[in-house]
Write a protein that holds these residues in place. Structure first.
Motif, mmCIF file in Angstrom:
data_model
loop_
_atom_site.group_PDB
_atom_site.id
_atom_site.type_symbol
_atom_site.label_atom_id
_atom_site.label_comp_id
_atom_site.label_asym_id
_atom_site.label_seq_id
_atom_site.Cartn_x
_atom_site.Cartn_y
_atom_site.Cartn_z
ATOM 1 N N UNK A 231 0.828 -1.197 0.000
ATOM 2 C CA UNK A 231 0.000 0.000 0.000
ATOM 3 C C UNK A 231 0.859 1.242 0.000
ATOM 4 N N UNK A 232 0.379 2.296 -0.633
ATOM 5 C CA UNK A 232 1.147 3.534 -0.719
ATOM 6 C C UNK A 232 1.832 3.657 -2.057
ATOM 7 N N UNK A 233 1.050 3.607 -3.139
ATOM 8 C CA UNK A 233 1.614 3.719 -4.483
ATOM 9 C C UNK A 233 1.953 5.177 -4.792
ATOM 10 N N UNK A 234 3.235 5.454 -4.925
ATOM 11 C CA UNK A 234 3.743 6.810 -5.178
ATOM 12 C C UNK A 234 3.366 7.780 -4.058
ATOM 13 N N UNK A 235 3.553 7.351 -2.824
ATOM 14 C CA UNK A 235 3.332 8.248 -1.683
ATOM 15 C C UNK A 235 4.625 8.628 -0.976
ATOM 16 N N UNK A 236 5.637 7.761 -1.043
ATOM 17 C CA UNK A 236 6.846 8.005 -0.247
ATOM 18 C C UNK A 236 7.576 9.271 -0.671
ATOM 19 N N UNK B 241 2.361 16.078 1.590
ATOM 20 C CA UNK B 241 2.074 15.673 2.970
ATOM 21 C C UNK B 241 1.830 16.894 3.855
ATOM 22 N N UNK B 242 2.421 18.018 3.498
ATOM 23 C CA UNK B 242 2.277 19.231 4.308
ATOM 24 C C UNK B 242 1.031 20.038 3.941
ATOM 25 N N UNK B 243 0.273 19.581 2.951
ATOM 26 C CA UNK B 243 -0.914 20.296 2.482
ATOM 27 C C UNK B 243 -2.159 19.720 3.149
ATOM 28 N N UNK B 244 -3.075 20.586 3.586
ATOM 29 C CA UNK B 244 -4.325 20.150 4.179
ATOM 30 C C UNK B 244 -5.263 19.630 3.092
ATOM 31 N N UNK B 245 -5.741 18.400 3.257
ATOM 32 C CA UNK B 245 -6.578 17.763 2.236
ATOM 33 C C UNK B 245 -7.871 18.545 1.993
ATOM 34 N N UNK B 246 -8.528 18.978 3.044
ATOM 35 C CA UNK B 246 -9.785 19.718 2.875
ATOM 36 C C UNK B 246 -9.564 21.035 2.137
ATOM 37 N N UNK B 247 -8.474 21.695 2.452
ATOM 38 C CA UNK B 247 -8.153 22.953 1.774
ATOM 39 C C UNK B 247 -7.885 22.709 0.289
ATOM 40 N N UNK B 248 -7.268 21.579 -0.007
ATOM 41 C CA UNK B 248 -7.013 21.216 -1.412
ATOM 42 C C UNK B 248 -8.328 21.150 -2.189
ATOM 43 N N UNK C 167 -2.333 16.739 -12.725
ATOM 44 C CA UNK C 167 -1.632 16.997 -11.468
ATOM 45 C C UNK C 167 -2.611 17.019 -10.305
ATOM 46 N N UNK C 168 -3.781 17.591 -10.515
ATOM 47 C CA UNK C 168 -4.783 17.647 -9.448
ATOM 48 C C UNK C 168 -5.326 16.263 -9.126
ATOM 49 N N UNK C 169 -5.523 15.451 -10.140
ATOM 50 C CA UNK C 169 -6.000 14.084 -9.886
ATOM 51 C C UNK C 169 -4.934 13.258 -9.185
ATOM 52 N N UNK C 170 -3.687 13.467 -9.561
ATOM 53 C CA UNK C 170 -2.602 12.741 -8.895
ATOM 54 C C UNK C 170 -2.473 13.176 -7.437
ATOM 55 N N UNK C 171 -2.720 14.453 -7.172
ATOM 56 C CA UNK C 171 -2.713 14.915 -5.781
ATOM 57 C C UNK C 171 -3.856 14.263 -5.003
ATOM 58 N N UNK C 172 -5.022 14.154 -5.631
ATOM 59 C CA UNK C 172 -6.162 13.495 -4.990
ATOM 60 C C UNK C 172 -5.826 12.043 -4.656
ATOM 61 N N UNK C 173 -5.139 11.377 -5.583
ATOM 62 C CA UNK C 173 -4.695 10.001 -5.321
ATOM 63 C C UNK C 173 -3.814 9.960 -4.083
ATOM 64 N N UNK C 174 -2.881 10.896 -3.980
ATOM 65 C CA UNK C 174 -1.980 10.888 -2.824
ATOM 66 C C UNK C 174 -2.758 10.953 -1.521
ATOM 67 N N UNK C 175 -3.703 11.873 -1.424
ATOM 68 C CA UNK C 175 -4.424 12.050 -0.158
ATOM 69 C C UNK C 175 -5.161 10.778 0.267
ATOM 70 N N UNK C 176 -5.802 10.117 -0.693
ATOM 71 C CA UNK C 176 -6.541 8.898 -0.339
ATOM 72 C C UNK C 176 -5.604 7.710 -0.132
ATOM 73 N N UNK C 177 -4.584 7.598 -0.966
ATOM 74 C CA UNK C 177 -3.654 6.464 -0.874
ATOM 75 C C UNK C 177 -2.824 6.530 0.393
ATOM 76 N N UNK D 79 -6.814 7.919 -11.094
ATOM 77 C CA UNK D 79 -6.303 9.206 -10.630
ATOM 78 C C UNK D 79 -4.799 9.356 -10.856
ATOM 79 N N UNK D 80 -4.030 8.392 -10.369
ATOM 80 C CA UNK D 80 -2.576 8.453 -10.556
ATOM 81 C C UNK D 80 -2.203 8.238 -12.017
ATOM 82 N N UNK D 81 -2.938 7.382 -12.690
ATOM 83 C CA UNK D 81 -2.758 7.127 -14.132
ATOM 84 C C UNK D 81 -1.337 6.641 -14.462
ATOM 85 N N UNK D 82 -0.946 5.549 -13.796
ATOM 86 C CA UNK D 82 0.387 5.002 -14.029
ATOM 87 C C UNK D 82 0.341 3.558 -14.516
ATOM 88 N N UNK D 83 -0.707 3.218 -15.257
ATOM 89 C CA UNK D 83 -0.816 1.844 -15.755
ATOM 90 C C UNK D 83 -0.158 1.664 -17.115
#
Length: 427
Positions: A66-71, A280-287, A302-312, A345-349
């Motif tokens: 778990x954590x695809x492209x989060x680190x 990680x330093x960005x507030x999800x709700x504010x996003x 970029x916005x969809x990839x950011x959304x992926x990060x918050x949920x992932x 969202x991440x679109x890395x397939x």
């Protein structure tokens, strides 16, 4: 231990308990590993016949759960060491040089009198060896050198991180022999990342090295990369009725650098709108509140990839918690949601540069057909080409493996197990 003595111990079954811990209890696995270690020892003796005393080391590959492209955004990951590894037969000396021959590759010779960055070694294993030796020397270890022969069954380009296992292997060799083991697993991982970033020339995160070095199931929170929070977990998938399968779709990783770089670059472009370096330093709700304004300066992807990060990022934690509770159904549901998020969202397939080549989506499509409503499947690792990961009911494992091998070639599907230990000295 002398090479002949080690071979005799292997043949007599005296190391079977150690091998079972690393590779499983099946007769097939034990027979294969006995033969592998004997062959490696014999090959070492041919290359370096002057040595009478040898030591044996092992470091595992890893699977991201778990954590695809989060680190790379200082997020959370959940991953496990696997029973595919790189092993080394080593003899130490005080000649001021590390000579390391990996099966199938030219021998690397690293003079310890010069541990500066060599631009001509960028992208080569010699740079990793030099970088790790440099860091240990900086830490106060007096390195005398060694000769080594290594062989790996960690699939290159598979998302199982053969590079990190090599880094952990070299770090473990030096730490155990020249540093009295004072660095330990976490520091060895950081040293490997340092060598990869500064000497090898690849800006990787720390997840791969950390999981290979620590071993077992590991949840890691990289909010503070200098001092990541690490929590070990244990779970037996086979007892729960599932097999962990990794399928290599045989897609080419050539010309994918731009695709890989685009993910952290685009995520950081969103973070920048909030005056932050990482998501990680960005507030999800504010996003989500500021999406209309963000769209003026950021691309839709970029916005969809950011959304992926918050949920992932949260999903990695929930997956670890689900296994801690023994809730396999919740875990599998989370894995499937992770796969959907990576796809949509991440679109890395697959690569936008070559949309006709979609081996990963094809593999996921067939996986879902075989699994029906059972198990779970997702892209594995960095994506765009390479491997998928599936949790397959034991009773469907043979059918699933056959389907994957029929589509991508015999031996494409690998049924793995989680290895409970990281980098170790075996003998």
């Amino acid at each position: 231990m002398k090479p002949k003595e080690f071979i005799e111990k292997i043949q007599a079954g005296e190391l079977d308990e150690q091998l079972k811990k690393l590779y499983g209890n099946s007769k097939e696995a034990l027979d294969r590993q006995r033969a592998r270690y004997i062959e490696a020892t014999e090959e070492f003796a041919k290359l370096f016949p002057q040595h009478e005393e040898i030591h044996i080391y092992s470091a595992p590959g890893r699977t991201e759960v778990g954590g695809n492209h989060t680190d790379h955004q200082h997020g959370c990951v959940f991953a496990g060491a696997v029973n595919l590894d790189v092993i080394a037969v080593v003899a130490f000396h005080n000649e001021g040089i590390i000579r390391l021959k990996s099966s199938g590759y030219p021998q690397d010779n690293v003079e310890l009198s010069d541990l500066s960055v060599h631009s001509d070694e960028t992208g080569k294993s010699a740079s990793i060896i030099r970088g790790i030796a440099s860091k240990f020397t900086e830490m106060g270890a007096e390195i005398g050198g060694f000769d080594a022969y290594t062989t790996s069954d960690v699939l290159s380009g598979s998302g199982l991180s053969s590079s990190a296992s090599f880094e952990v292997l070299v770090g473990t060799i030096i730490d155990k022999h020249y540093n009295a083991g004072k660095a330990g697993a976490v520091e060895i991982a950081k040293i490997g990342q340092y060598a990869e970033n500064v000497y090898f020339g690849k800006g990787s995160g720390l997840m791969d090295q950390m999981v290979s070095s620590v071993g077992g199931f590991v949840f890691i929170d990289f909010e503070d990369t200098a001092d990541p929070v690490i929590k070990a977990h244990s779970f037996d998938f086979e007892k729960a009725g599932y097999k962990l399968c990794i399928t290599d779709t045989k897609g080419s990783h050539s010309d994918l650098t731009d695709d890989y770089v685009s993910v952290p670059t685009e995520m950081k472009s969103v973070a920048k709108q909030f005056g932050k370096e990482y998501l990680r330093a960005v507030d999800e709700n504010e996003f989500y509140e500021k999406l209309p304004q963000l769209r003026e300066n950021c691309t839709d992807r970029a916005l969809m990839r950011a959304s992926h990060f918050f949920s992932e990022n949260k999903r990695a934690m929930y997956e670890a918690q689900a296994l801690e509770k023994g809730d396999i159904n919740e875990f599998l549901a989370l894995v499937n949601r992770s796969g959907d998020s990576s796809a949509n969202l991440l679109q890395n397939l697959y690569s936008c540069k070559n949309p006709q080549q979609q081996a990963i989506p094809l593999a996921i499509m067939l996986s879902k057909r075989v699994l029906a409503e059972s198990g779970a499947v997702r892209v594995h690792g960095g994506g765009f080409a390479g491997t998928i990961q599936a949790f397959v009911p034991v009773e469907k494992a043979e059918e699933y493996s056959t389907a994957m091998n029929s589509l991508f070639g015999e031996g494409s599907c690998h049924i793995l197990r989680i290895r409970p230990v990281g980098g170790i000295e075996i003998a």
